[in-house]
Design a protein around this motif. Sequence first.
Motif, mmCIF file in Angstrom:
data_model
loop_
_atom_site.group_PDB
_atom_site.id
_atom_site.type_symbol
_atom_site.label_atom_id
_atom_site.label_comp_id
_atom_site.label_asym_id
_atom_site.label_seq_id
_atom_site.Cartn_x
_atom_site.Cartn_y
_atom_site.Cartn_z
ATOM 1 N N PRO A 100 43.542 31.535 46.318
ATOM 2 C CA PRO A 100 42.128 31.868 46.540
ATOM 3 C C PRO A 100 41.650 31.472 47.938
ATOM 4 O O PRO A 100 42.095 30.474 48.510
ATOM 5 C CB PRO A 100 41.399 31.041 45.474
ATOM 6 C CG PRO A 100 42.441 30.667 44.476
ATOM 7 C CD PRO A 100 43.725 30.563 45.232
ATOM 8 N N ILE A 101 40.738 32.272 48.464
ATOM 9 C CA ILE A 101 39.999 31.922 49.677
ATOM 10 C C ILE A 101 38.685 31.308 49.204
ATOM 11 O O ILE A 101 37.940 31.931 48.444
ATOM 12 C CB ILE A 101 39.713 33.151 50.550
ATOM 13 C CG1 ILE A 101 41.022 33.840 50.946
ATOM 14 C CG2 ILE A 101 38.908 32.755 51.784
ATOM 15 C CD1 ILE A 101 40.817 35.198 51.607
ATOM 16 N N THR A 139 38.686 42.285 47.176
ATOM 17 C CA THR A 139 39.625 41.686 48.117
ATOM 18 C C THR A 139 40.998 41.524 47.479
ATOM 19 O O THR A 139 41.133 41.521 46.252
ATOM 20 C CB THR A 139 39.116 40.313 48.581
ATOM 21 O OG1 THR A 139 38.822 39.507 47.436
ATOM 22 C CG2 THR A 139 37.871 40.452 49.434
ATOM 23 N N LEU A 143 38.548 35.041 45.238
ATOM 24 C CA LEU A 143 37.562 34.319 46.048
ATOM 25 C C LEU A 143 36.903 33.239 45.196
ATOM 26 O O LEU A 143 36.715 33.418 43.999
ATOM 27 C CB LEU A 143 36.492 35.270 46.580
ATOM 28 C CG LEU A 143 36.966 36.443 47.438
ATOM 29 C CD1 LEU A 143 35.760 37.285 47.872
ATOM 30 C CD2 LEU A 143 37.764 35.979 48.647
ATOM 31 N N ILE A 426 36.114 35.995 56.268
ATOM 32 C CA ILE A 426 36.738 36.086 54.946
ATOM 33 C C ILE A 426 37.565 37.369 54.831
ATOM 34 O O ILE A 426 38.704 37.349 54.333
ATOM 35 C CB ILE A 426 35.665 36.041 53.836
ATOM 36 C CG1 ILE A 426 34.884 34.723 53.868
ATOM 37 C CG2 ILE A 426 36.303 36.262 52.457
ATOM 38 C CD1 ILE A 426 35.731 33.482 53.769
ATOM 39 N N ASP A 430 41.629 37.650 54.380
ATOM 40 C CA ASP A 430 42.144 38.404 53.246
ATOM 41 C C ASP A 430 43.186 39.435 53.675
ATOM 42 O O ASP A 430 44.169 39.662 52.969
ATOM 43 C CB ASP A 430 40.983 39.104 52.538
ATOM 44 C CG ASP A 430 41.423 39.839 51.276
ATOM 45 O OD1 ASP A 430 42.052 39.188 50.419
ATOM 46 O OD2 ASP A 430 41.145 41.042 51.172
#
Length: 435
Positions: A100-101, A139, A143, A426, A430
Motif C-alpha cells: 500500500p501507498i 490505482t 491506498l 501518489i 503508483d
Amino acid sequence: MSVSALCVSTLGLLGAYRQREVLGTPLRVNQARLVSRVAELAKFGRDDRGHGYRVAYTKGDLDGRAWFIAQMKQAGLDPAIDAAGNIIGKRKGKNPALKPIAFGSHIDMVPDGGNYDGPLGSLGALEVIDVLNEHKMLTEHPLEVIIFANEEGGTVGSMAMAGGLTPAGLQQKSQSGLTMAEGIKAIGGNPDNIPSAVRKRGDLRAWVELHIEQGGILAQENIQIGVVEGIVGIVHWEVTVEGFANHAGTTPMNARQDALLAASRLVIAVNEVITAVPGNQVGTVGKLAVAPNAYNVIPGKVVLGLEIRDLAADKIETLFREIEHRAAAIAAASHTTIRFERQANASKPALTDPALQQTVQAAAKALGLSTKLMQSGAGHDSQEMAVIAPVAMIFVPSVGGISHSPRELTKPGDLANGANVLLQTILSIDKAKEQ
C-alpha cells in the motif's frame, strides 16, 4: 468527421481522467471543497470565544475524529481504528499483492492552536481519494489514508506504528489529563494490544505527508512548494548552575558566586557556538528557573533547558561538546558548577527518501510550481514513519511563518497547490516500478 472531432469523440469514451491524461493536463483537486472542509473541521473543539481546543483525547478530538471517519466512509474508504487509536481508511488497488501507498497526517492540535497544522495533510489526503473517485480511477497499489492519533503529544500514534511506543510511554500524562493509555482507550484504541498496530519495514510502498511549513522561509522567498530533505533530530539537556545564595546588599561584587550571572553567560555562549558553524542547526535556551528568586538574594541556583536541533546527529553532539567546553570555562571564572543532564525524549534525525524527493519535485514542476529543498525544523509523524518506510514530505507556505497559534494561516491557493502535488506524487509512485 474532422480529425479534431474524432479525437474528442475518442477521448470521451476514455473518460474524464484519460482525457486529461492524453491532453497532458494533470488531474486537479477541488480547492473550494478542500477549503470548506478545513473550515468545517476547525469547528470541532472550538470554544465560545472562538479558540481551538482539539487536543488529543478530549471531546473536540473525539468529535473531529467521528466527523473525519464519516467523511472517509462517504469517500468509499473502509476506515478502522487500530490499537494505538490511529484511523486508517483503506482503498483497494488493482493489484492487492502490491504494498500500500500511505498518506495523511493528524487532526489533533495544541491548545489554542491553528486550523492547518495536521488538518491540511489529512484533508488533502481525503481530497486525493475524492478526485480518484470522481474520475473513476483505480490505482495499481492499494491506498491507505492514515490519520495519526496524538501527534502533538509526542507523535504517539505514529510512534506506536513504528514500534517505538513503550509501556512507560503509555503511562505518561497527556495534555488532556489522561495517561496515553487512557486516552488511546477513549478514542477507540486498545492500549493492551499496542503490538498489533506495529508495521514492519517493507509493509508500505511509501508514506507521503502534506503539511504547512510552520516557518517563514517559503513565504519570504516566494516559493510555492517545499521539498523536505529531512526532519531534524531534537536533543534536550537540563542544565543546573550552582553558586552560593547570599545577601545582595552585603556581599561585594568580587566575592559573589552568582549562579544567574554564570547561566546568563552560558546562554550567550550557546548562541555563539550555534551561530559559529555553517548550516541550519538551531540551539535554544527556552526554560529558566532561578532560586531563591528574590530581589535581595544573590541567585544560588539556576536550572535551564537547552535544546539543539539539526539533521545530523553527529553535528548535534559536536555542538554540545563545544558548549560543554565553554561551560567549564564559565564555571571556573564564576566559581560555580555547571552540570548537564541529557533528557530521555531525544528524537533522531530522519531523512526523507531521495527518490521520493525527486518525485515530489517532478510533480510540482509538472504543475508549474516553484520548489525549494529544505529541512523541517519541527517534528512530524513522518519522522517515526521513516523507520519503516520510504518517506516524503511536502510543505506549503505559512503566512508570516506563524504556527501553533490561532493566527496560523495558509492561503487557499497554497492549500490547493500542496494537495495537487500530493495527488500527482501518489499517482507517480503508483506508476513507478515496485522497489
